[in-house]
Design a protein around this motif. Structure first.
Motif, PDB file in Angstrom:
ATOM      1  N   GLN A   1      58.418  46.162  24.036  1.00 11.48           N
ATOM      2  CA  GLN A   1      57.678  44.953  24.411  1.00 11.48           C
ATOM      3  C   GLN A   1      56.269  45.213  24.934  1.00 11.48           C
ATOM      4  OE1 GLN A   1      60.339  43.010  27.225  1.00 11.48           O
ATOM      5  NE2 GLN A   1      62.015  43.397  25.826  1.00 11.48           N
ATOM      6  N   ASP A   2      56.154  46.152  25.874  1.00 15.09           N
ATOM      7  CA  ASP A   2      54.873  46.291  26.575  1.00 15.09           C
ATOM      8  C   ASP A   2      53.836  47.139  25.839  1.00 15.09           C
ATOM      9  OD1 ASP A   2      56.070  44.780  28.471  1.00 15.09           O
ATOM     10  OD2 ASP A   2      55.553  46.074  30.165  1.00 15.09           O
ATOM     11  N   PHE A   3      54.281  48.205  25.207  1.00 15.14           N
ATOM     12  CA  PHE A   3      53.313  49.104  24.578  1.00 15.14           C
ATOM     13  C   PHE A   3      52.577  48.381  23.451  1.00 15.14           C
ATOM     14  CE2 PHE A   3      52.048  52.709  21.807  1.00 15.14           C
ATOM     15  CZ  PHE A   3      51.285  53.410  22.729  1.00 15.14           C
ATOM     16  N   GLU A   4      51.251  48.513  23.475  1.00 19.26           N
ATOM     17  CA  GLU A   4      50.438  47.755  22.516  1.00 19.26           C
ATOM     18  C   GLU A   4      50.181  48.593  21.265  1.00 19.26           C
ATOM     19  OE1 GLU A   4      47.091  46.735  24.906  1.00 19.26           O
ATOM     20  OE2 GLU A   4      48.292  45.456  26.211  1.00 19.26           O
ATOM     21  N   TRP A   5      51.057  48.443  20.308  1.00 13.37           N
ATOM     22  CA  TRP A   5      50.988  49.254  19.090  1.00 13.37           C
ATOM     23  C   TRP A   5      49.714  48.980  18.302  1.00 13.37           C
ATOM     24  CZ3 TRP A   5      54.366  53.150  18.488  1.00 13.37           C
ATOM     25  CH2 TRP A   5      55.531  53.118  19.272  1.00 13.37           C
ATOM     26  N   ASP A   6      49.332  47.721  18.238  1.00  9.04           N
ATOM     27  CA  ASP A   6      48.110  47.383  17.505  1.00  9.04           C
ATOM     28  C   ASP A   6      46.887  47.990  18.179  1.00  9.04           C
ATOM     29  OD1 ASP A   6      49.615  45.984  15.747  1.00  9.04           O
ATOM     30  OD2 ASP A   6      49.247  44.025  16.656  1.00  9.04           O
ATOM     31  N   ASN A   7      46.937  47.971  19.516  1.00 14.31           N
ATOM     32  CA  ASN A   7      45.836  48.543  20.285  1.00 14.31           C
ATOM     33  C   ASN A   7      45.773  50.057  20.073  1.00 14.31           C
ATOM     34  OD1 ASN A   7      43.671  48.282  22.019  1.00 14.31           O
ATOM     35  ND2 ASN A   7      44.893  48.433  23.882  1.00 14.31           N
ATOM     36  N   LEU A   8      46.933  50.692  19.975  1.00  7.33           N
ATOM     37  CA  LEU A   8      46.979  52.139  19.709  1.00  7.33           C
ATOM     38  C   LEU A   8      46.277  52.454  18.390  1.00  7.33           C
ATOM     39  CD1 LEU A   8      48.114  55.028  20.244  1.00  7.33           C
ATOM     40  CD2 LEU A   8      50.131  54.339  18.942  1.00  7.33           C
ATOM     41  N   LYS A   9      46.615  51.687  17.368  1.00  5.95           N
ATOM     42  CA  LYS A   9      46.011  51.902  16.048  1.00  5.95           C
ATOM     43  C   LYS A   9      44.494  51.685  16.108  1.00  5.95           C
ATOM     44  CE  LYS A   9      46.225  50.243  11.296  1.00  5.95           C
ATOM     45  NZ  LYS A   9      46.824  49.297  10.368  1.00  5.95           N
ATOM     46  N   ARG A  10      44.106  50.614  16.796  1.00  8.90           N
ATOM     47  CA  ARG A  10      42.687  50.294  16.903  1.00  8.90           C
ATOM     48  C   ARG A  10      41.936  51.404  17.648  1.00  8.90           C
ATOM     49  NH1 ARG A  10      39.276  48.170  20.543  1.00  8.90           N
ATOM     50  NH2 ARG A  10      40.884  48.102  22.155  1.00  8.90           N
ATOM     51  N   LEU A  11      42.527  51.850  18.784  1.00 10.43           N
ATOM     52  CA  LEU A  11      41.866  52.888  19.580  1.00 10.43           C
ATOM     53  C   LEU A  11      41.782  54.211  18.821  1.00 10.43           C
ATOM     54  CD1 LEU A  11      43.426  52.230  23.107  1.00 10.43           C
ATOM     55  CD2 LEU A  11      41.020  52.047  22.506  1.00 10.43           C
ATOM     56  N   ALA A  12      42.859  54.557  18.115  1.00  8.75           N
ATOM     57  CA  ALA A  12      42.864  55.822  17.373  1.00  8.75           C
ATOM     58  C   ALA A  12      41.810  55.798  16.266  1.00  8.75           C
ATOM     59  CB  ALA A  12      44.245  56.095  16.797  1.00  8.75           C
ATOM     60  N   SER A  13      41.697  54.669  15.563  1.00  9.78           N
ATOM     61  CA  SER A  13      40.697  54.561  14.492  1.00  9.78           C
ATOM     62  C   SER A  13      39.287  54.622  15.068  1.00  9.78           C
ATOM     63  CB  SER A  13      40.868  53.241  13.735  1.00  9.78           C
ATOM     64  OG  SER A  13      42.136  53.189  13.163  1.00  9.78           O
ATOM     65  N   LYS A  14      39.097  53.927  16.198  1.00  7.70           N
ATOM     66  CA  LYS A  14      37.783  53.900  16.837  1.00  7.70           C
ATOM     67  C   LYS A  14      37.396  55.309  17.298  1.00  7.70           C
ATOM     68  CE  LYS A  14      35.619  51.767  20.829  1.00  7.70           C
ATOM     69  NZ  LYS A  14      35.988  51.347  22.180  1.00  7.70           N
ATOM     70  N   LEU A  15      38.355  55.977  17.932  1.00  5.95           N
ATOM     71  CA  LEU A  15      38.136  57.331  18.435  1.00  5.95           C
ATOM     72  C   LEU A  15      37.769  58.274  17.289  1.00  5.95           C
ATOM     73  CD1 LEU A  15      38.480  58.683  21.213  1.00  5.95           C
ATOM     74  CD2 LEU A  15      40.826  59.238  20.592  1.00  5.95           C
ATOM     75  N   MET A  16      38.469  58.100  16.171  1.00  5.07           N
ATOM     76  CA  MET A  16      38.222  58.945  15.008  1.00  5.07           C
ATOM     77  C   MET A  16      36.801  58.745  14.496  1.00  5.07           C
ATOM     78  SD  MET A  16      39.572  61.211  13.195  1.00  5.07           S
ATOM     79  CE  MET A  16      41.358  61.164  13.322  1.00  5.07           C
ATOM     80  N   GLY A  17      36.409  57.484  14.350  1.00  2.86           N
ATOM     81  CA  GLY A  17      35.062  57.173  13.876  1.00  2.86           C
ATOM     82  C   GLY A  17      34.006  57.739  14.799  1.00  2.86           C
ATOM     83  N   GLU A  18      34.213  57.528  16.114  1.00  2.00           N
ATOM     84  CA  GLU A  18      33.236  57.997  17.101  1.00  2.00           C
ATOM     85  C   GLU A  18      33.146  59.522  17.103  1.00  2.00           C
ATOM     86  OE1 GLU A  18      33.687  54.318  20.331  1.00  2.00           O
ATOM     87  OE2 GLU A  18      34.629  56.257  20.718  1.00  2.00           O
ATOM     88  N   ALA A  19      34.312  60.185  17.053  1.00  2.00           N
ATOM     89  CA  ALA A  19      34.319  61.651  17.105  1.00  2.00           C
ATOM     90  C   ALA A  19      33.617  62.232  15.874  1.00  2.00           C
ATOM     91  CB  ALA A  19      35.748  62.168  17.193  1.00  2.00           C
ATOM     92  N   ASN A  20      33.909  61.680  14.712  1.00  2.00           N
ATOM     93  CA  ASN A  20      33.268  62.185  13.484  1.00  2.00           C
ATOM     94  C   ASN A  20      31.753  61.984  13.537  1.00  2.00           C
ATOM     95  OD1 ASN A  20      35.681  63.007  12.485  1.00  2.00           O
ATOM     96  ND2 ASN A  20      35.760  61.599  10.756  1.00  2.00           N
ATOM     97  N   THR A  21      31.332  60.804  13.975  1.00  2.00           N
ATOM     98  CA  THR A  21      29.898  60.525  14.074  1.00  2.00           C
ATOM     99  C   THR A  21      29.235  61.487  15.052  1.00  2.00           C
ATOM    100  OG1 THR A  21      30.414  58.211  13.677  1.00  2.00           O
ATOM    101  CG2 THR A  21      28.218  58.675  14.500  1.00  2.00           C
ATOM    102  N   THR A  22      29.864  61.664  16.215  1.00  2.00           N
ATOM    103  CA  THR A  22      29.295  62.556  17.232  1.00  2.00           C
ATOM    104  C   THR A  22      29.150  63.978  16.689  1.00  2.00           C
ATOM    105  OG1 THR A  22      30.351  61.231  18.941  1.00  2.00           O
ATOM    106  CG2 THR A  22      29.623  63.429  19.597  1.00  2.00           C
TER     107      THR A  22
END
Lengths: 176, 176
Positions: A137-158
């Protein structure tokens, strides 16, 4: 990006039958599953990249195993914080138990807690209940996916930006 | 299962403003976000359990960080397997580099690979591309959620069943 492999039909079927974890989310497109009913040998394209080294499992199962441990850690934190505010005695007992037992294996931790004393058993049952509720119930699976994708994009760009800046700097210096 | 906390309105707002990670998937129900526009102080119910110890982050961010490293590992495996079949020289170079560099920090690994030589740089760019594509296209997020929930249910049932069997056994023996 390369598609992973072009496999003969029989080989693909054997791969499919070995990957039980993915039964409900098969790595191959629906077209393949339709083709299984046909008896004609054919060559098919799997749209996903081949990930070696997971044997009978899958990357998703490995990640799920890790999250399982993580949710047990979180459940212990949640229960501990709840007890701290209204049942100091139980909080102290849990803290003392935590100081003596590793949480590397969450299931073993819960099994040991359950067998420590009747009071500890109640705590263990509560941790089991909380970790299940947190996962479902509590864990935000969609948020996990969003954060992981965002992190990936940011890390690659950096990484690429830093490399380009470093290289330009060297070129500028050598051009002096 | 307890709902986490009943917080005064001002405190909830300060918590909300600190949890940037969850902006798009706020831990509190829509009713709270509507109430933010009201100036009347009120007590609200957060439906989620309070998880202490994550400071400015969140459990989702911690899990995303872990998955980020995991995806780098997977990308290296994918690229290595691809090279093994059609570019033995590059495969050997990557294997040799892997033997000298830790993959604990995936980003540092890629940064070092990028600076090793122009040929290694191409490998690094490919790993960056593959890990991004794997995260965004190939990884089965729904399957991860399904497997984690299934694993949780199975683990909890196993733990309780083993305990009950053990206890029944003791009771049966003592009843002899």
């Amino acid at each position: 990006m390369e598609s992973c492999t072009v496999l003969p039909f029989s080989r693909s079927l054997s791969l499919l039958s070995r990957r039980h974890d993915r039964d409900e989310a098969c790595p191959c497109p629906a077209s393949l599953r339709v083709k299984r009913r046909s008896s004609q040998p054919t060559r098919i394209h799997c749209q996903k990249m081949y990930v070696p080294g997971f044997g009978e499992g899958s990357p998703e199962r490995k990640a799920a195993n890790h999250l399982h441990k993580f949710f047990t850690h979180i459940a212990v934190r949640i229960v501990s914080a709840q007890l701290q505010s209204y049942n100091r005695e139980a909080y102290d007992e849990l803290t003392e138990f935590l100081s003596r037992h590793s949480m590397n294996d969450g299931d073993k931790f819960c099994a040991d807690l359950m067998r420590e004393s009747p009071r500890h058993q109640i705590l263990a049952l509560r941790i089991l209940e909380v970790r299940s509720a947190y996962c479902k119930q509590d864990f935000e699976w969609d948020n996990l996916k969003r954060l992981a994708s965002k992190l990936m994009g940011e890390a690659n760009t950096t990484l690429m930006r830093e490399y380009v800046l470093e290289t330009s700097h060297v070129e500028t210096e050598s051009g002096k």
